[in-house]
Design a protein around this motif. Structure first.
Motif, mmCIF file in Angstrom:
data_model
loop_
_atom_site.group_PDB
_atom_site.id
_atom_site.type_symbol
_atom_site.label_atom_id
_atom_site.label_comp_id
_atom_site.label_asym_id
_atom_site.label_seq_id
_atom_site.Cartn_x
_atom_site.Cartn_y
_atom_site.Cartn_z
ATOM 1 N N ARG A 179 -15.190 30.138 -4.799
ATOM 2 C CA ARG A 179 -15.319 30.420 -3.377
ATOM 3 C C ARG A 179 -16.566 29.839 -2.706
ATOM 4 N NH1 ARG A 179 -10.338 31.790 -1.729
ATOM 5 N NH2 ARG A 179 -9.395 33.323 -3.149
ATOM 6 N N ILE A 180 -17.660 29.682 -3.463
ATOM 7 C CA ILE A 180 -18.926 29.298 -2.831
ATOM 8 C C ILE A 180 -19.375 27.898 -3.214
ATOM 9 C CG2 ILE A 180 -21.371 29.909 -2.571
ATOM 10 C CD1 ILE A 180 -20.586 32.807 -3.087
ATOM 11 N N LEU A 181 -19.282 27.550 -4.472
ATOM 12 C CA LEU A 181 -19.749 26.244 -4.946
ATOM 13 C C LEU A 181 -18.612 25.509 -5.652
ATOM 14 C CD1 LEU A 181 -23.234 27.321 -6.349
ATOM 15 C CD2 LEU A 181 -22.796 26.141 -4.196
ATOM 16 N N THR A 182 -17.618 25.120 -4.906
ATOM 17 C CA THR A 182 -16.477 24.417 -5.493
ATOM 18 C C THR A 182 -16.859 22.983 -5.844
ATOM 19 O OG1 THR A 182 -15.676 23.791 -3.296
ATOM 20 C CG2 THR A 182 -14.833 25.834 -4.223
ATOM 21 N N ALA A 183 -16.062 22.362 -6.696
ATOM 22 C CA ALA A 183 -16.370 21.021 -7.202
ATOM 23 C C ALA A 183 -16.381 19.964 -6.106
ATOM 24 C CB ALA A 183 -15.372 20.640 -8.286
ATOM 25 N N ASN A 184 -15.628 20.178 -5.025
ATOM 26 C CA ASN A 184 -15.560 19.169 -3.963
ATOM 27 C C ASN A 184 -16.614 19.363 -2.879
ATOM 28 O OD1 ASN A 184 -14.542 21.471 -2.815
ATOM 29 N ND2 ASN A 184 -12.627 20.567 -2.093
ATOM 30 N N GLN A 185 -17.540 20.309 -3.089
ATOM 31 C CA GLN A 185 -18.605 20.532 -2.111
ATOM 32 C C GLN A 185 -19.922 19.939 -2.608
ATOM 33 O OE1 GLN A 185 -18.564 24.781 -1.380
ATOM 34 N NE2 GLN A 185 -17.074 24.570 0.284
ATOM 35 N N ILE A 186 -20.585 20.654 -3.498
ATOM 36 C CA ILE A 186 -21.871 20.200 -4.038
ATOM 37 C C ILE A 186 -21.711 20.110 -5.555
ATOM 38 C CG2 ILE A 186 -24.359 20.585 -4.148
ATOM 39 C CD1 ILE A 186 -24.083 22.378 -1.687
ATOM 40 N N VAL A 187 -21.405 18.921 -6.034
ATOM 41 C CA VAL A 187 -20.995 18.752 -7.427
ATOM 42 C C VAL A 187 -22.087 19.179 -8.404
ATOM 43 C CG1 VAL A 187 -21.723 16.321 -7.524
ATOM 44 C CG2 VAL A 187 -19.922 17.159 -9.064
ATOM 45 N N GLU A 188 -23.358 18.896 -8.078
ATOM 46 C CA GLU A 188 -24.448 19.252 -8.993
ATOM 47 C C GLU A 188 -24.522 20.768 -9.205
ATOM 48 O OE1 GLU A 188 -25.753 15.552 -6.677
ATOM 49 O OE2 GLU A 188 -24.872 17.517 -6.229
ATOM 50 N N GLY A 191 -31.770 27.213 -19.167
ATOM 51 C CA GLY A 191 -30.721 26.584 -18.372
ATOM 52 C C GLY A 191 -31.263 25.949 -17.107
ATOM 53 N N VAL A 192 -32.129 26.672 -16.431
ATOM 54 C CA VAL A 192 -32.752 26.141 -15.209
ATOM 55 C C VAL A 192 -33.671 24.971 -15.544
ATOM 56 C CG1 VAL A 192 -34.366 26.689 -13.339
ATOM 57 C CG2 VAL A 192 -32.575 28.308 -13.934
ATOM 58 N N PHE A 193 -34.421 25.076 -16.638
ATOM 59 C CA PHE A 193 -35.322 24.004 -17.072
ATOM 60 C C PHE A 193 -34.541 22.711 -17.286
ATOM 61 C CE2 PHE A 193 -38.936 23.023 -20.328
ATOM 62 C CZ PHE A 193 -39.359 21.982 -19.499
ATOM 63 N N MET A 194 -33.415 22.806 -17.992
ATOM 64 C CA MET A 194 -32.590 21.627 -18.253
ATOM 65 C C MET A 194 -32.010 21.070 -16.956
ATOM 66 S SD MET A 194 -31.600 19.654 -20.673
ATOM 67 C CE MET A 194 -31.282 18.135 -19.802
ATOM 68 N N PHE A 195 -31.637 21.940 -16.040
ATOM 69 C CA PHE A 195 -31.098 21.515 -14.741
ATOM 70 C C PHE A 195 -32.158 20.758 -13.949
ATOM 71 C CE2 PHE A 195 -29.944 22.646 -10.241
ATOM 72 C CZ PHE A 195 -28.813 21.840 -10.164
ATOM 73 N N TYR A 198 -22.113 22.910 -8.648
ATOM 74 C CA TYR A 198 -20.880 23.367 -9.287
ATOM 75 C C TYR A 198 -21.029 23.319 -10.815
ATOM 76 C CZ TYR A 198 -16.100 23.374 -11.060
ATOM 77 O OH TYR A 198 -14.956 23.655 -11.775
ATOM 78 N N TYR A 199 -21.525 22.193 -11.322
ATOM 79 C CA TYR A 199 -21.668 22.076 -12.776
ATOM 80 C C TYR A 199 -22.832 22.909 -13.295
ATOM 81 C CZ TYR A 199 -18.011 18.623 -13.207
ATOM 82 O OH TYR A 199 -16.782 18.001 -13.223
ATOM 83 N N PHE A 200 -23.837 23.145 -12.455
ATOM 84 C CA PHE A 200 -24.927 24.042 -12.834
ATOM 85 C C PHE A 200 -24.380 25.441 -13.103
ATOM 86 C CE2 PHE A 200 -28.427 26.896 -11.052
ATOM 87 C CZ PHE A 200 -29.112 26.978 -12.261
ATOM 88 N N PHE A 201 -23.533 25.912 -12.199
ATOM 89 C CA PHE A 201 -22.961 27.254 -12.370
ATOM 90 C C PHE A 201 -21.868 27.270 -13.432
ATOM 91 C CE2 PHE A 201 -25.406 28.506 -8.782
ATOM 92 C CZ PHE A 201 -25.522 29.888 -8.888
ATOM 93 N N LEU A 202 -21.197 26.156 -13.633
ATOM 94 C CA LEU A 202 -20.239 26.082 -14.738
ATOM 95 C C LEU A 202 -20.981 26.218 -16.068
ATOM 96 C CD1 LEU A 202 -17.326 25.693 -15.648
ATOM 97 C CD2 LEU A 202 -17.707 23.208 -15.600
ATOM 98 N N GLY A 203 -22.152 25.599 -16.145
ATOM 99 C CA GLY A 203 -22.990 25.752 -17.334
ATOM 100 C C GLY A 203 -23.444 27.191 -17.517
ATOM 101 N N ILE A 204 -23.785 27.855 -16.407
ATOM 102 C CA ILE A 204 -24.169 29.269 -16.467
ATOM 103 C C ILE A 204 -23.012 30.105 -16.992
ATOM 104 C CG2 ILE A 204 -24.735 31.294 -15.059
ATOM 105 C CD1 ILE A 204 -26.365 29.426 -13.260
ATOM 106 N N LEU A 205 -21.797 29.788 -16.527
ATOM 107 C CA LEU A 205 -20.605 30.516 -16.992
ATOM 108 C C LEU A 205 -20.406 30.330 -18.498
ATOM 109 C CD1 LEU A 205 -18.039 32.166 -16.486
ATOM 110 C CD2 LEU A 205 -16.878 30.017 -15.903
ATOM 111 N N ILE A 206 -20.539 29.095 -18.970
ATOM 112 C CA ILE A 206 -20.365 28.824 -20.402
ATOM 113 C C ILE A 206 -21.426 29.558 -21.223
ATOM 114 C CG2 ILE A 206 -20.422 27.024 -22.177
ATOM 115 C CD1 ILE A 206 -19.294 25.094 -20.054
ATOM 116 N N SER A 207 -22.665 29.543 -20.742
ATOM 117 C CA SER A 207 -23.747 30.246 -21.443
ATOM 118 C C SER A 207 -23.487 31.746 -21.486
ATOM 119 C CB SER A 207 -25.084 29.973 -20.748
ATOM 120 O OG SER A 207 -25.464 28.621 -20.867
#
Length: 202
Positions: free
Chosen positions: A95-104, A138-142, A106-115
């Motif tokens: 709803r907030i950070l979809t892949a077609n909006q701000i891709v960076e 996670g933030v450091f790597m981002f 989106y993948y940052f939060f996808l990484g958070i989800l996986i973690s």
């Protein structure tokens, strides 16, 4: 004095504020033009979902007797809060950070989800990983990925993040909240998803 400083580090760099910290850093460094209204709306939404909502859910779970302490010292206490956090992150991605909006982001939060899902699975198998270390690594790597992606020199920021990461680890050890293995495991669980997902947007 040292005891108070180390305790305050755990609160100041709590895992709940790490996602918003990453987003704020992104908006401050991104060369792309993003309207201020959109930035404010994203930050407000993320603040509510990643900070305020989890705090309210914690008090609800504590009232119901599902958790005993905000530190969740046992793996059993972590399962339900982590599962709820996974749902929150999924809502953010849809709803907030979809892949077609701000891709960076989106993948940052996808990484958070996986973690978070990895930490949840570890908790199911009664293995603890430091959530504080998951958040900060996670933030450091981002941050590192953004510096490469945007070709910006943030060596000072990365040096500070290195110090903060060490300080967070020290504070958790001082509080006897984790062992060395749990801290290292948390660091890896937070870092590797961000590192792997970099290939999709860098």
């Amino acid at each position: 004095m040292i005891d108070k400083i180390l305790k305050s580090i755990s609160f100041v760099f709590h895992p709940l504020i790490m996602p918003v910290l990453g987003v704020i850093f992104y908006f401050s460094k991104s060369p792309r033009f993003i309207p201020q209204e959109i930035i404010q709306a994203k930050l407000l939404s993320l603040g509510i979902l990643t900070i305020i909502l989890p705090v309210l859910l914690y008090f609800l779970l504590k009232t119901l007797g599902k958790v005993k302490s905000i530190y969740m010292p046992t793996s059993e206490e972590r399962i339900l809060p982590l599962a709820l956090n996974c749902i929150v992150v999924i809502v953010i991605l849809q709803r907030i950070l979809t892949a077609n909006q701000i891709v960076e982001l989106y993948y940052f939060f996808l990484g958070i989800l996986i973690s978070t899902m990895t930490c949840l699975m570890l908790a199911v198998f009664k293995i603890k990983a430091s959530i504080h270390m998951i958040g900060i690594s996670g933030v450091f790597m981002f941050f590192i990925a953004l510096s490469i992606h945007f070709s910006i020199n943030i060596n000072g920021t990365l040096a500070i993040m290195s110090i903060i990461t060490g300080a967070v680890a020290t504070s958790r050890l001082h509080a006897n909240a984790h062992t060395n293995v749990e801290l290292i495991l948390g660091f890896l669980v937070g870092m590797f998803p961000q590192l792997i997902l970099v290939t999709y947007w860098l």
